[in-house]
Motif scaffolding. Structure first.
Motif, PDB file in Angstrom:
ATOM      1  N   GLY A  17       2.828  -7.946   7.442  1.00 50.35           N
ATOM      2  CA  GLY A  17       3.202  -8.239   6.078  1.00 50.35           C
ATOM      3  C   GLY A  17       3.559  -7.038   5.238  1.00 50.35           C
ATOM      4  N   LEU A  18       4.106  -7.310   4.071  1.00 49.37           N
ATOM      5  CA  LEU A  18       4.481  -6.263   3.128  1.00 49.37           C
ATOM      6  C   LEU A  18       3.296  -5.399   2.732  1.00 49.37           C
ATOM      7  CD1 LEU A  18       6.802  -8.424   0.852  1.00 49.37           C
ATOM      8  CD2 LEU A  18       7.554  -6.487   2.254  1.00 49.37           C
ATOM      9  N   ASP A  19       2.124  -6.014   2.632  1.00 55.37           N
ATOM     10  CA  ASP A  19       0.953  -5.284   2.144  1.00 55.37           C
ATOM     11  C   ASP A  19       0.398  -4.287   3.156  1.00 55.37           C
ATOM     12  OD1 ASP A  19       1.126  -6.576  -0.253  1.00 55.37           O
ATOM     13  OD2 ASP A  19      -0.470  -8.027   0.160  1.00 55.37           O
ATOM     14  N   VAL A  20       0.846  -4.339   4.397  1.00 52.81           N
ATOM     15  CA  VAL A  20       0.343  -3.386   5.398  1.00 52.81           C
ATOM     16  C   VAL A  20       1.419  -2.381   5.810  1.00 52.81           C
ATOM     17  CG1 VAL A  20      -1.478  -4.889   6.269  1.00 52.81           C
ATOM     18  CG2 VAL A  20       0.787  -5.017   7.306  1.00 52.81           C
ATOM     19  N   LEU A  21       2.540  -2.345   5.094  1.00 46.79           N
ATOM     20  CA  LEU A  21       3.534  -1.299   5.346  1.00 46.79           C
ATOM     21  C   LEU A  21       2.944   0.071   5.024  1.00 46.79           C
ATOM     22  CD1 LEU A  21       6.718  -2.943   3.794  1.00 46.79           C
ATOM     23  CD2 LEU A  21       6.497  -2.198   6.175  1.00 46.79           C
ATOM     24  N   PRO A  22       3.084   1.044   5.896  1.00 49.88           N
ATOM     25  CA  PRO A  22       2.544   2.380   5.616  1.00 49.88           C
ATOM     26  C   PRO A  22       3.117   2.953   4.319  1.00 49.88           C
ATOM     27  CG  PRO A  22       3.206   2.207   7.914  1.00 49.88           C
ATOM     28  CD  PRO A  22       3.711   0.975   7.221  1.00 49.88           C
TER      29      PRO A  22
END
Length: 394
Positions: A93-98
């Motif tokens: 998901g977007l929230d775990v993009l580095p």
């Protein structure tokens, strides 16, 4: 003793659904000592789906899987008996993009497939995949590779991860797919009806939210169309226009077209897994809500689905939100007797976002006092009845 069910979604950016429910419960219990409170955090298939399952008694199963840009991500799925719940947002998901940096052309859904594979290996017979919040537009190819699909270029070499690379796929090989897929009930929790390609498809509608420029949107849409052609040639059925195929950057398509999945409305599916209907039946009040109650909320998102369920059981519903962007008439039509916001309670949106917990507890306390007054009136033979905890408004 009266009974209240607290069933909120998350307040994105500030509190999880469980934290919201806990603060509201603290206020209610302070106002009505001994009050029976059932905490039932909810989700609609996106972020918080595994958390809702765990709160309902599922076991949290820790895992490390491939993140959207290839880095390992510490995550989890949930299990209860033969049922498994996998949440795409927690691994692809977007929230775990580095660093929160978008990767619209190269982000992959592989990690979600790795979690599905783990559930299959564990012997689960029904796997629910919540696919909201995706960072990728890869047509589900990454997920399927993790389950044994091979995508090869003209030289027979594996094609790279991500949606853009789909343009270079020349051959799709399904022979290595996990044989358990033929035996499992694979269910996609999905609340959108977009096709895979075209103006209403995955790239055009959701690509910009994932950082894609107009040129990249066109490139991704063309790659997805090529991918759909190849999959159709292998499976004999073209599913690019099936409602929900464009969900999560086309992960819906991959699951439906290759993995044999079926779709269900996300909130309804989560409610079924968590037993929310049984909790609501016979309650005196249901409290739901989310961070921003807006027009999108009224189109079947979790709080509105909770209100619909409560209405079926004749139980009044109050919504508690960080902010409310719908008018009183629309809120009432959606089934909410009242809408209360932490923004108003805290005095400003900034104060609410910084520390919503105290405002939620004060709101809970006020709801508890009102509920006790209504029940006392009903017990004395008055006309108030259990009713809502307060009049319509916000």
């Amino acid at each position: 003793m009266p009974r209240v069910v607290i069933a909120p979604d998350k307040f994105r950016g500030s509190l999880t659904a469980t934290e919201v429910a806990t603060h509201l419960a603290a206020g209610l219990r302070a106002a009505v000592p001994g009050l029976e409170v059932t905490l039932a955090p909810v989700a609609d298939g996106g972020e918080g789906t595994v958390e809702a399952a765990v709160a309902a008694g599922f076991e949290r199963v820790p895992a490390v899987a491939t993140g959207p840009t290839g880095e390992p991500v510490g995550t989890a799925w949930a299990r209860r008996g033969g049922d498994a719940v996998v949440e795409l947002a927690a691994v692809s998901g977007l929230d775990v993009l580095p660093g929160g940096t978008p990767a619209p052309l190269t982000a992959t859904s592989r990690g979600t497939g790795e979690l599905v594979a783990a559930a299959l290996a564990a012997g689960c017979t029904r796997v629910v995949v919540g696919i909201g919040g995706s960072a990728c537009t890869d047509g589900g190819a990454g997920l399927l590779r993790a389950l044994g699909l091979r995508t090869l270029d003209h030289d027979g070499h594996p094609v790279a991860e991500g949606g853009a690379a789909l343009a270079g796929v020349e051959r799709v090989v399904t022979g290595g797919l996990d044989p358990h897929l033929r035996e499992v009930d694979l269910v996609v929790a999905c609340d959108v009806d977009n096709p895979l390609t075209g103006p209403a498809g995955a790239a055009h509608v959701y690509g910009p939210q994932k950082g894609a420029s107009p040129g990249e949107v066109d490139r991704l849409d063309a790659a997805l169309a090529h991918w759909a052609d190849l999959v159709a040639s292998v499976t004999g059925v073209d599913r690019r226009d099936v409602p929900g195929a464009g969900a999560a950057g086309g992960v819906g398509f991959g699951l439906l077209a290759v993995a044999g999945a079926r779709t269900r409305p996300g909130a309804d599916l989560v409610f079924e897994l968590t037993g929310l209907a049984e909790a609501v039946a016979g309650a005196d009040l249901v409290v739901t809500g989310e961070g921003s109650l807006d027009a999108q909320s009224l189109r079947g998102k979790a709080p509105t689905a909770v209100a619909r369920l409560a209405r079926e059981h004749g139980v009044p519903v109050v919504a508690v939100a960080g902010r409310c962007l719908v008018d009183a008439a629309d809120a009432e039509d959606a089934g909410f007797a009242e809408v209360l916001t932490t923004t108003e309670e805290a005095g400003s949106e900034e104060a609410s976002l910084a520390d919503p917990g105290p405002a939620l507890e004060r709101i809970g306390r006020r709801l508890g006092v009102r509920l006790a007054e209504r029940l006392a009136t009903a017990g004395a033979g008055g006309a108030g009845g259990a009713g809502a905890a307060g009049g319509a408004g916000r």
